[in-house]
Design a protein around this motif. Sequence first.
Motif, PDB file in Angstrom:
ATOM      1  N   TYR A 131      22.455   2.767 -10.754  1.00 22.52           N
ATOM      2  CA  TYR A 131      21.819   2.711  -9.437  1.00 22.52           C
ATOM      3  C   TYR A 131      20.439   2.068  -9.538  1.00 22.52           C
ATOM      4  O   TYR A 131      20.096   1.186  -8.743  1.00 22.52           O
TER       5      TYR A 131
ATOM      6  N   LEU B  51      19.361   0.076 -11.844  1.00 26.46           N
ATOM      7  CA  LEU B  51      19.533  -1.349 -12.158  1.00 26.46           C
ATOM      8  C   LEU B  51      19.886  -2.144 -10.904  1.00 26.46           C
ATOM      9  O   LEU B  51      19.371  -3.242 -10.684  1.00 26.46           O
ATOM     10  N   ALA B  52      20.749  -1.591 -10.077  1.00 23.64           N
ATOM     11  CA  ALA B  52      21.144  -2.268  -8.837  1.00 23.64           C
ATOM     12  C   ALA B  52      19.964  -2.407  -7.876  1.00 23.64           C
ATOM     13  O   ALA B  52      19.935  -3.335  -7.066  1.00 23.64           O
ATOM     14  N   MET B  53      19.012  -1.505  -7.992  1.00 22.49           N
ATOM     15  CA  MET B  53      17.820  -1.568  -7.132  1.00 22.49           C
ATOM     16  C   MET B  53      16.770  -2.533  -7.679  1.00 22.49           C
ATOM     17  O   MET B  53      15.716  -2.697  -7.090  1.00 22.49           O
ATOM     18  N   GLY B  54      17.062  -3.164  -8.832  1.00 23.11           N
ATOM     19  CA  GLY B  54      16.166  -4.160  -9.372  1.00 23.11           C
ATOM     20  C   GLY B  54      15.248  -3.681 -10.485  1.00 23.11           C
ATOM     21  O   GLY B  54      14.390  -4.430 -10.951  1.00 23.11           O
ATOM     22  N   THR B  55      15.418  -2.462 -10.932  1.00 23.73           N
ATOM     23  CA  THR B  55      14.600  -1.934 -12.022  1.00 23.73           C
ATOM     24  C   THR B  55      15.103  -2.504 -13.348  1.00 23.73           C
ATOM     25  O   THR B  55      16.295  -2.692 -13.539  1.00 23.73           O
ATOM     26  N   GLN B  56      14.198  -2.778 -14.259  1.00 26.03           N
ATOM     27  CA  GLN B  56      14.568  -3.298 -15.579  1.00 26.03           C
ATOM     28  C   GLN B  56      15.376  -2.253 -16.354  1.00 26.03           C
ATOM     29  O   GLN B  56      15.274  -1.049 -16.090  1.00 26.03           O
TER      30      GLN B  56
ATOM     31  N   SER C 213      15.030   1.751 -16.218  1.00 27.14           N
ATOM     32  CA  SER C 213      16.148   2.485 -15.619  1.00 27.14           C
ATOM     33  C   SER C 213      16.625   3.598 -16.538  1.00 27.14           C
ATOM     34  O   SER C 213      16.848   4.729 -16.099  1.00 27.14           O
TER      35      SER C 213
END
Length: 190
Positions: A136, A138-143, A147
Amino acid sequence: MKFDNRTLVLMAAAIVINIVVGQIVAWLKLPLFIDSIGTVLVGILAGPIAGAIVGTLACLIWGLILDPVAAAFFPVALVIGATAGILARYGWFSSLWKTVVSGAIIAVISTIVSIPIIVYMFGGVTGSGTDFATAYLLAMGTQLIQSVAISNLVQNLADKIITAVIAWLIATRLPRNFTTGLPFFAYTKA
């Protein structure tokens, strides 16, 4: 360091507890591990070296017979046992609130040790209950490293506090004729 027979029996029982509880949780894909109760218990009662040995052996044996992923996390288990023993020595398992703080300290330290293993050995996915949170983030753009760190810290805080409280409750309720003479029990009396 030489362990007496009572400590060796405690260590063997703790290894079995870790593997059985950990495997049940893994099969159920729960978002917690609860696979360090025995490690923390031995750290509380017998000290950091005994706790580290239990954590290490539990992961390696578990990895050999049931779940190869578990073996990769022996450094984490080693640190959990050693930290629990050190905290016990300084009286951090002498009351419920201190035990909760001890669980949080163990969570932070174990998270720091586990992040490189999860990221570099498994690419962020270990098949545990925290993989959803990592995905989740990662999908939100966190490295990836962030994550894994965030999802594991959140999970570890709950997991290690629960683990520490369960281990402390067991330690304080064991019969006195068993705990008398265990090197670290004197620091744990509630």
